[in-house]
Motif scaffolding. Structure first.
Motif, short mmCIF file in Angstrom:
data_model
loop_
_atom_site.label_atom_id
_atom_site.label_comp_id
_atom_site.label_asym_id
_atom_site.label_seq_id
_atom_site.Cartn_x
_atom_site.Cartn_y
_atom_site.Cartn_z
N TYR A 121 0.94 -1.65 -0.01
CA TYR A 121 0.08 0.09 0.24
C TYR A 121 0.71 1.39 -0.12
CZ TYR A 121 -3.01 -3.90 1.54
OH TYR A 121 -3.85 -4.75 1.90
N THR A 122 0.46 2.49 -0.58
CA THR A 122 1.60 3.61 -1.18
C THR A 122 0.52 4.90 -0.70
OG1 THR A 122 2.52 2.21 -3.11
CG2 THR A 122 2.70 5.10 -2.49
N ILE A 123 1.02 5.20 0.51
CA ILE A 123 0.38 6.69 0.62
C ILE A 123 1.66 7.94 0.58
CG2 ILE A 123 0.58 8.15 2.62
CD1 ILE A 123 -1.66 5.83 2.74
N LYS A 124 0.89 8.65 -0.03
CA LYS A 124 2.25 9.68 -0.88
C LYS A 124 1.58 10.94 0.31
CE LYS A 124 1.79 7.44 -5.38
NZ LYS A 124 3.28 7.93 -6.03
N LEU A 125 2.33 12.26 -0.02
CA LEU A 125 2.92 13.02 0.88
C LEU A 125 3.41 14.52 0.20
CD1 LEU A 125 3.80 12.22 4.28
CD2 LEU A 125 1.26 12.16 3.70
N SER A 126 2.31 15.50 -0.34
CA SER A 126 2.68 16.52 -0.91
C SER A 126 2.83 18.09 -0.19
CB SER A 126 2.69 16.58 -2.61
OG SER A 126 1.42 16.03 -2.82
N THR A 161 8.14 2.93 3.98
CA THR A 161 9.37 3.01 3.69
C THR A 161 9.23 4.37 2.96
OG1 THR A 161 10.33 0.88 4.59
CG2 THR A 161 11.17 2.06 2.85
N GLU A 162 9.56 4.89 3.36
CA GLU A 162 10.21 6.00 2.02
C GLU A 162 10.57 5.49 0.52
OE1 GLU A 162 10.41 11.11 1.49
OE2 GLU A 162 11.29 9.88 3.31
N ILE A 163 10.22 5.03 -0.03
CA ILE A 163 10.57 4.33 -1.78
C ILE A 163 11.67 5.54 -2.31
CG2 ILE A 163 9.30 2.65 -1.27
CD1 ILE A 163 7.65 3.73 -3.59
N GLU A 164 10.71 6.53 -2.36
CA GLU A 164 11.21 8.03 -3.12
C GLU A 164 10.70 8.63 -2.09
OE1 GLU A 164 8.08 8.56 -6.72
OE2 GLU A 164 9.10 6.63 -6.53
N PRO A 165 11.12 10.59 -2.27
CA PRO A 165 11.13 10.94 -1.82
C PRO A 165 9.38 11.54 -1.83
CG PRO A 165 12.68 12.22 -2.86
CD PRO A 165 12.77 10.73 -3.77
N GLY A 166 8.48 11.91 -0.84
CA GLY A 166 6.96 12.07 -1.02
C GLY A 166 6.48 10.87 -0.91
N THR A 167 6.71 9.34 -1.25
CA THR A 167 6.23 8.88 -1.55
C THR A 167 6.60 6.93 -0.85
OG1 THR A 167 6.37 8.91 -4.36
CG2 THR A 167 5.59 6.79 -2.78
N TYR A 168 5.86 6.40 0.52
CA TYR A 168 5.56 6.28 1.30
C TYR A 168 5.05 4.71 1.22
CZ TYR A 168 7.58 10.02 3.33
OH TYR A 168 8.22 11.54 3.51
N GLN A 169 5.51 3.80 1.81
CA GLN A 169 5.47 2.28 0.91
C GLN A 169 5.37 1.07 2.07
OE1 GLN A 169 6.47 0.09 -3.00
NE2 GLN A 169 4.74 0.91 -3.43
#
Length: 379
Positions: free
Chosen positions: A46-51, A82-90
């Motif tokens: 599951y992915t959470i994106k923060l911006s 875990t942050e897999i790229e800036p702002g993207t957590y999985q």
């Protein structure tokens, strides 16, 4: 990467400056947190994106890096992403699995500020009964005149809930052909190309924009019938050979429905774009210390049903592809080409003269596709 939901939510920020009635007043220096993510009964991750929106400039979206992101199951585990790229957590691939009947919430720590949602129940999904593709004439955003095309409709099974609420997302995949076959190739010397159709057929999958919602409240039978989804003009190359629509149906809470319904109205144009108040589209993420902070987005908890259909080119229309006419006089140009431009493919065959053409006339990959057939594809 910012998803289409994130983009739609950020667009709402720009609309705030056009509405005078909302309170409190936002100005160009305000930055709004945007949260986009979900947990379902499907396997993760599951992915959470923060911006954050950079003021009211919707073109300056900055990812929120270095945050603590946790999904918590009520009376169960708390799983850190875990942050897999800036702002993207999985979550991990073999980690957290959403379960029907369990409740979940999202907890964030961003530079010492705590944000969280309330617990939300992961509902038993109502299944998709069918998705129908019908040939119709409709006006579109790009054409005020009626144009032929395919209108997709979704039908649900009867819900086990007296009132049920739905959100749909769509993905399209299409098969298409280059206009001409390859008969010759130049890679330092001009020679015959044996497998003429090697680069002729490609496939492209793409995310279809749009928000689609419905509910069964006030219906005599708790079932959604003929809910219009996506309209695809039949003159489009996407319908030139074969097309597939993949539909994901989310069974969501009433609160989630109210949020996504308002986003649907805002992003759909018409009077609602100007008469409603974007600032009032509040999601379920809250600043624990400052409940008045405006936060865009929604952490969606949902049961999921999915459906895939295929269709061939509509018989009612003739889709005209790019007019690729070989230019024999331009052939001399290939002998002055550089190795980085090789290979250069040339058409031929019955009724086709030897000549130079645009690369996408003979190589379908130049239009963005891949020659690898998707694992789910059915001809």
């Amino acid at each position: 990467m910012i998803t289409r939901f994130s983009v739609i939510l950020i667009v709402l920020v720009s609309l705030i400056s056009c509405v005078e009635e909302f309170q409190p007043q936002l100005n160009e220096s305000d930055e709004l947190l945007v949260v986009d993510g979900k947990i379902t009964n499907l396997e993760g991750p599951y992915t959470i994106k923060l911006s954050r929106s950079s003021g009211l400039d919707i073109h300056a979206i900055e990812p929120v890096a270095g945050a603590s992101v946790v999904i918590i199951e009520e009376n169960g585990p708390a799983v850190s992403l875990t942050e897999i790229e800036p702002g993207t957590y999985q979550t991990k691939v073999d980690g957290l699995q959403g379960k029907v009947g369990k409740s979940y919430k999202l907890a964030l720590n961003i530079e010492g500020i705590q944000y969280e949602t309330d617990y939300e129940l992961l509902k038993k999904p109502t299944e998709i009964n069918s998705v129908d593709a019908r040939f119709e004439y409709q006006a579109s955003f790009n054409s005020p005149e009626d144009v032929p095309g395919i209108q997709f409709y979704v039908n649900t099974d009867n819900s086990t809930f007296e009132e049920d609420y739905f959100l749909w997302t769509l993905e399209g995949t299409y098969k298409y052909n280059a206009s001409l076959m390859i008969y010759y190739v130049y890679d330092g010397s001009l020679r015959e190309f044996d497998n003429h159709d090697t680069l002729n057929t490609c496939y492209i999958s793409y995310d279809i924009g749009g928000i689609y919602t419905a509910r069964t409240a006030n219906l005599s039978v708790p079932q959604v019938l003929d809910k219009p989804l996506y309209f695809l003009p039949a003159t489009d190359i996407r319908l030139s050979v074969r097309y597939s629509l993949f539909t994901t149906q989310y069974s969501i809470s009433e609160e989630a429905y109210q949020f996504w319904r308002q986003v649907e109205l805002q992003s759909g144009g018409g009077e609602s774009l100007y008469t409603s108040q974007p600032y009032q589209i509040r999601g379920n993420v809250k600043n624990i210390s400052d409940p008045d902070e405006a936060i865009l987005g929604y952490f969606t908890v949902a049961g999921v049903s999915q459906n895939r259909i295929f269709m061939d080119q509509p018989a009612e229309v003739n889709i005209v592809l790019e007019d690729c006419v070989p230019d024999p006089m331009a052939l001399i140009e290939i002998f002055d080409s550089k190795p980085e431009d090789w290979p250069i493919y040339l058409p031929g065959g019955e009724g086709v003269s030897l000549g130079l053409v645009n690369p996408d006339c003979v190589d379908c990959q130049k239009s963005g596709g891949t020659i690898e057939k998707p694992s789910f594809w059915v001809d």
